[in-house]
Design a protein around this motif. Sequence first.
Motif, short mmCIF file in Angstrom:
data_model
loop_
_atom_site.label_atom_id
_atom_site.label_comp_id
_atom_site.label_asym_id
_atom_site.label_seq_id
_atom_site.Cartn_x
_atom_site.Cartn_y
_atom_site.Cartn_z
N PRO A 231 14.35 1.55 -9.72
CA PRO A 231 14.99 2.10 -11.07
C PRO A 231 14.99 0.88 -12.12
N PHE A 232 15.02 -0.37 -11.62
CA PHE A 232 15.35 -1.54 -12.38
C PHE A 232 14.19 -2.68 -12.49
N ASP A 233 13.46 -2.79 -13.53
CA ASP A 233 12.21 -3.53 -13.46
C ASP A 233 12.60 -5.09 -13.04
N GLY A 234 13.61 -5.52 -13.33
CA GLY A 234 13.99 -6.73 -12.97
C GLY A 234 14.33 -7.04 -11.33
N SER A 235 14.50 -6.07 -10.52
CA SER A 235 14.63 -5.85 -9.23
C SER A 235 13.16 -6.30 -8.62
N TRP A 236 12.04 -6.23 -9.35
CA TRP A 236 10.82 -6.42 -8.82
C TRP A 236 10.22 -5.47 -7.61
N GLY A 237 11.06 -4.36 -7.50
CA GLY A 237 10.80 -3.41 -6.58
C GLY A 237 11.69 -3.51 -5.60
N TYR A 238 12.51 -4.96 -5.35
CA TYR A 238 13.46 -5.07 -4.20
C TYR A 238 14.55 -4.24 -4.14
#
Length: 729
Positions: A294-301
């Motif tokens: 959901p969050f771009d800033g997690s880079w997918g992690y």
Amino acid sequence: MQTQALEQARVAEPFGFLGPQPHEDKVILRAWLPGANQVHLVDVRTGKLQGALLAEAQSGLFSIELAAEKMPSCYAFEVDTPQGKFQRVDPYQFRDQAYHAVHFIDHSPENLYQQLGAQVIELDMELKHPVRGTRFALYAPNASAVSLIGDFNWWDETAHPMQKTSLGYWVLFVPGVEPGSRYKYALKDREGNGLPHKADPVGFHAEQYPSHASVVYDHHQYQWQDGDWRETAGRDKYSHPMSIYEVHLGSWRRRMDETGARYLTYRELAEQLIPYVREMGYTHIEVLPVSEYPFDGSWGYQPVGLFAPTSRFGNPDDFKYFVDACHQAGIGVIIDWVPAHFPEDGHGLARFDGTHLYEYEDPRKGWHPDWNSCIYDYGKDTVRQFLVANALYWLDKFHVDGLRVDAVASMLYLDYSRKDGEWIPNVDGGNHNYEAISLLQWMNKEVYARHPHAMTIAEESTSYPRVSRPLFEGGLGFGFKWNMGWMHDSLHYIAKDPAYRRYHHNEMTFSMVYAFDENFILPLSHDEVVHGKGALLRKMPGDEWQQAANQRCYAAFMYGHPGKKLNFMGNEIGQSSEWNHDSSVQWHLLEFDKHKGIQCLYRELNHLYLKYPALHQCDHQPEGFEWVDHQNAEQSVLAFLRRSADGRQKVYVISNFTPIPRENFRIGALDKGHYRLLLNTDDSRYWGSGYHEQQTIVQDEQPWHGKPHSIRVNLPPLSTLFVLYEPES
């Protein structure tokens, strides 16, 4: 009571009330159609009306009584509403077909993604026009009621109550629901309280914010064209070159349009990224996690939809196209896989059915203090199958070649990033998480049994033993492990002013003490160029020229060192700013000779690594490496050789980590014969100084460094040389 339960979406067993209910020689047929004025029964086989249903309540319950022999084998309702008429095939006549979703689901891990989620199916039923629709199946054993909501029922929680099975799965087959339909699940906890609408844990496609809805997707439509690659992908990866280009798909390159700088799609990445990777000589692309997040800033992690490629860049077929195009170009694809934690977003897995269904209940095991996220309950059978099935799913449905497992250390240790009193010891009083260890072993066993061409890679930052050793040796069963020790030590060394490197010489030699304990990959990953750590180029000391020279020298040392290679995007052009996930690689820097030179070096390093067996065949065997000089701390010079498997080809790697040039520098050599310079990182075409460029290497009979012969080279400042010895044929 049943009408009230239907109105409140509190029905757990709709098949016991709705649809055909046999009574001796009669059938009572009930339909739940809120908002309908009139309802008629239609025989799907003949298309004829079979009579009108009577309204039992104002809320939308209708029924009709038929003789058993007159009950159609497949029927629909013709529904008259204030908005008009429509015809709908009744889902509640397909009890057996719905229950089929959970037959033998626990017999094999891949059954989970083959039976749960939204499966597009077609029921023949000997009809002229088979009934096509989607079978939904969800695991939520502690919910008191589950309803299917979506575009097809105007997101009405009362429209499609699902049936609970004895194993805790909820099932329903809904005719007419086609790929592309959006849906979610409306759950009520044990006490009947409504929960946030949930996306499908086994959903194959998902929308972005704000809906985070799952989307029905049919895996059978894409036609793969990578047969040739799949036939050769099972080759021995340990003796073949592997140079991995690590990529964050959202920031490798952006495209300008009327809305500004946007992401490239999977198909645009196939058009632009793949030719670049091939031209640069990389063998594999590793993408940061593609599972929906959901969050771009997690880079997918911080993934939520483990079975759905993120829709930021396109649909699942588009991602398949990207992988397919990579394979047709001879490039392998590795994806980051994250079983270590998941966020507590309302539409996700946290407290899924009102209980800790996926996560440990005790926060001392179930909450990650570093990432403020939940931790899977690795001891629960259903969670274990969920995770192993997901690993197999990416290899099966998307043909990926490898899984790099993120944050393995956080899974292995119960006290990872916790203080005393914040963790629970295992049954033996220790800090190893036996449940996570056995899960990783099972995952690796299943992956290599079902997809022997694939590989698994562990990001494991401790000295946990036998991470990349087989299960029968007591290992975790991974194919490879990131060499975090080499990365940490070598970066610490190269960041030092050359005047002080003599005091840190062991940081560049220590890795060879354990280099063959595991099947190592040498990583210079995204984690090293973000969060204030600066770009790789900016870690280097000195002025502009020295920074570039240091990076070139260090890069060639890495390519000479035993182990497969991984570089994050931007390293190869000497990017000057640290990675920004909201931006792009600084491609404009290639207007300058310095950055073109660095890129040229990485390209040639890759191609040399591919071409010369001595540089890759024995990456994981001590026979392929020998120190020539590892004690010259005073001059900060290191020299070693790499051998091919047959021992005939040798490449001598000589690094001068000071800005002081050294002429006629003598290096011990094993063989008498012809030596040739393969690479000089100080070459002017790499933006080097071109100091005393030397193509011919002088060899003489003087023993040196404990070797029977020696060679003399001009050793430029801050440089690494590759010198080739091959016996004449």
